[in-house]
Design a protein around this motif. Structure first.
Motif, PDB file in Angstrom:
ATOM      1  N   ARG A  39      83.870  72.021  69.238  1.00 20.05           N
ATOM      2  CA  ARG A  39      84.901  71.950  67.765  1.00 20.05           C
ATOM      3  C   ARG A  39      83.286  71.471  67.134  1.00 20.05           C
ATOM      4  O   ARG A  39      82.131  71.038  67.569  1.00 20.05           O
ATOM      5  N   SER A  40      82.991  73.471  66.746  1.00 19.68           N
ATOM      6  CA  SER A  40      81.202  73.119  65.794  1.00 19.68           C
ATOM      7  C   SER A  40      81.354  73.309  64.486  1.00 19.68           C
ATOM      8  O   SER A  40      82.146  75.100  64.102  1.00 19.68           O
ATOM      9  N   LEU A  41      80.938  72.862  63.443  1.00 14.47           N
ATOM     10  CA  LEU A  41      81.079  74.217  62.191  1.00 14.47           C
ATOM     11  C   LEU A  41      79.582  74.395  62.030  1.00 14.47           C
ATOM     12  O   LEU A  41      79.321  72.989  61.195  1.00 14.47           O
ATOM     13  N   LEU A  42      79.255  75.789  61.534  1.00 18.33           N
ATOM     14  CA  LEU A  42      77.537  75.771  61.608  1.00 18.33           C
ATOM     15  C   LEU A  42      77.717  76.325  60.227  1.00 18.33           C
ATOM     16  O   LEU A  42      78.528  77.312  59.498  1.00 18.33           O
ATOM     17  N   GLY A  43      76.896  76.763  59.486  1.00 12.85           N
ATOM     18  CA  GLY A  43      76.748  76.615  58.457  1.00 12.85           C
ATOM     19  C   GLY A  43      77.523  76.821  56.959  1.00 12.85           C
ATOM     20  O   GLY A  43      78.175  75.701  57.113  1.00 12.85           O
ATOM     21  N   GLN A  44      77.453  77.732  56.413  1.00 10.21           N
ATOM     22  CA  GLN A  44      77.963  77.612  55.443  1.00 10.21           C
ATOM     23  C   GLN A  44      79.142  78.767  54.729  1.00 10.21           C
ATOM     24  O   GLN A  44      78.778  79.719  55.160  1.00 10.21           O
ATOM     25  N   ALA A  45      79.954  78.193  54.346  1.00 11.25           N
ATOM     26  CA  ALA A  45      81.138  79.022  53.702  1.00 11.25           C
ATOM     27  C   ALA A  45      80.848  80.018  53.066  1.00 11.25           C
ATOM     28  O   ALA A  45      81.636  81.078  52.329  1.00 11.25           O
ATOM     29  N   ARG A  46      80.287  79.599  51.482  1.00 12.77           N
ATOM     30  CA  ARG A  46      79.411  80.437  50.296  1.00 12.77           C
ATOM     31  C   ARG A  46      78.372  79.956  50.023  1.00 12.77           C
ATOM     32  O   ARG A  46      77.803  78.950  50.388  1.00 12.77           O
ATOM     33  N   LEU A  47      77.564  80.894  50.032  1.00 12.59           N
ATOM     34  CA  LEU A  47      76.247  80.814  50.186  1.00 12.59           C
ATOM     35  C   LEU A  47      75.304  80.347  48.815  1.00 12.59           C
ATOM     36  O   LEU A  47      76.437  81.224  47.535  1.00 12.59           O
ATOM     37  N   ALA A  48      74.319  79.870  48.729  1.00 10.42           N
ATOM     38  CA  ALA A  48      74.216  79.615  46.742  1.00 10.42           C
ATOM     39  C   ALA A  48      73.917  80.545  46.460  1.00 10.42           C
ATOM     40  O   ALA A  48      73.226  81.596  46.843  1.00 10.42           O
ATOM     41  N   THR A  49      73.778  80.821  45.939  1.00  7.95           N
ATOM     42  CA  THR A  49      73.366  81.385  44.787  1.00  7.95           C
ATOM     43  C   THR A  49      72.264  81.073  43.312  1.00  7.95           C
ATOM     44  O   THR A  49      72.476  80.097  43.458  1.00  7.95           O
ATOM     45  N   ALA A  50      72.497  81.657  41.979  1.00 10.48           N
ATOM     46  CA  ALA A  50      71.528  80.875  41.300  1.00 10.48           C
ATOM     47  C   ALA A  50      72.872  80.593  40.588  1.00 10.48           C
ATOM     48  O   ALA A  50      71.849  79.326  39.199  1.00 10.48           O
ATOM     49  N   ASP A  51      73.804  80.772  40.496  1.00  9.57           N
ATOM     50  CA  ASP A  51      74.972  79.917  39.414  1.00  9.57           C
ATOM     51  C   ASP A  51      75.452  78.625  40.595  1.00  9.57           C
ATOM     52  O   ASP A  51      75.662  78.387  39.718  1.00  9.57           O
ATOM     53  N   ALA A  52      75.487  79.026  41.665  1.00 10.61           N
ATOM     54  CA  ALA A  52      76.472  77.688  42.094  1.00 10.61           C
ATOM     55  C   ALA A  52      75.423  77.404  43.477  1.00 10.61           C
ATOM     56  O   ALA A  52      74.779  78.254  44.318  1.00 10.61           O
ATOM     57  N   PRO A  53      75.698  76.369  44.151  1.00  9.99           N
ATOM     58  CA  PRO A  53      75.071  75.419  45.003  1.00  9.99           C
ATOM     59  C   PRO A  53      76.311  76.161  46.637  1.00  9.99           C
ATOM     60  O   PRO A  53      77.065  76.330  46.304  1.00  9.99           O
ATOM     61  N   ALA A  54      75.658  76.787  48.151  1.00 15.51           N
ATOM     62  CA  ALA A  54      76.330  76.822  48.875  1.00 15.51           C
ATOM     63  C   ALA A  54      77.615  75.786  49.130  1.00 15.51           C
ATOM     64  O   ALA A  54      77.108  74.304  48.454  1.00 15.51           O
TER      65      ALA A  54
END
Length: 287
Positions: A39-54
């Motif tokens: 199993r591998s988990l890569l990257g972000q479910a939600r990318l960082a924006t100006a208003d919220a972190p990744a």
């Protein structure tokens, strides 16, 4: 199963797709004999924006599984076949009488279609194998799929429920006579409607009672409930400058209950939930 060799898949996905921004994330699971071996988990479910972190991808992240909904819908339909409530050779118009006289496209544009009779009736097996003559609006190849787009003939765009979707299809010609060609289409969405009609249960209720509940698929549904929506991964498209951007306009909102549940692409789920479904198939359909 060699852990070292399997890990090379992670490196490949990370360097070729995640690091360069082609994909926001990837969740990879390799299972054998019912046992997860990698199993591998890569990257972000939600990318960082100006208003919220990744938000990092997690094992319980809810994902829009889109067309991986199709196997679940097809299994639901085959349950009804096994129970003798419908046969693969049955004409579709047995349960959708308004489709008895569907025509095949010859020429013309929406509102002025010229058609001819089908060589044979559309059968249930045609829906299962995409030889029905139906299409998808996103194909952008013919005047028929253009009519799907202009008429918003797909479950995601329906406010009148699955019946509205079926009624919309009844007004349009087929691309070809059923059984004579293959075309990726809304066929599986029609199967979802048929599950509802034949079983007497709302489609989503049938799936919950007959598949999701027995298998313990607690995170699979046609939308992310309010207490789970924070686990729903963002959906991205390639935006301006080749960079990932949230898919918003024109895309379905999976945080709200749909008027017409799409058996062709409407479910959200987790990897572990879907593994339970796959394991059921591996065991030969044992629930």
């Amino acid at each position: 199963m060699c852990a070292t060799r399997l890990a090379r898949i992670d490196d490949f996905l990370q360097t070729r797709y995640i690091d360069n921004g082609k994909l926001p994330h990837a969740h990879l699971v390799v299972a054998r004999g019912g046992q997860v071996v990698h199993r591998s988990l890569l990257g972000q479910a939600r990318l960082a924006t100006a208003d919220a972190p990744a938000v990092p991808l997690a094992e319980d992240t809810l994902l829009r599984i889109y067309s991986m909904t199709k196997p679940i819908t097809s299994v639901a339909f085959m349950m009804l076949v096994e129970e003798g409530k419908v046969a693969l050779e049955d004409p579709v118009h047995r349960f959708i009488p308004g489709w008895r006289n569907l025509g095949v496209y010859v020429s013309g544009a929406p509102g002025m279609f010229m058609t001819k009779p089908t060589d044979a009736p559309m059968r249930m097996i045609d829906l299962l194998r995409h030889t029905s003559g139906l299409t998808y609006g996103f194909q952008t190849r013919t005047n028929v799929d253009g009519a799907y787009r202009s008429g918003k003939v797909e479950p995601f765009a329906q406010k009148e429920g699955l019946q509205g979707f079926i009624d919309g299809l009844a007004k349009l010609p087929l691309e070809f006579s059923p059984g004579t060609a293959w075309n990726y289409s809304v066929s599986t969405d029609v199967l979802g409607y048929l599950v509802e009609v034949i079983s007497g249960l709302p489609f989503e209720q049938f799936l919950q009672q007959r598949i999701f509940g027995p298998l313990g698929m607690v995170d699979t549904a046609f939308y992310a409930a309010q207490d789970k929506v924070q686990r729903l991964a963002e959906c991205y498209i390639i935006g301006a400058g080749g960079k990932l951007a949230p898919a918003t306009q024109g895309w379905p909102d999976f945080s709200k209950k749909p008027a017409a549940p799409s058996g062709g692409g409407g479910l959200v789920s987790t990897m572990d939930d879907y593994l339970r479904f796959c394991e059921m198939l591996r065991r030969g359909g044992e629930l």
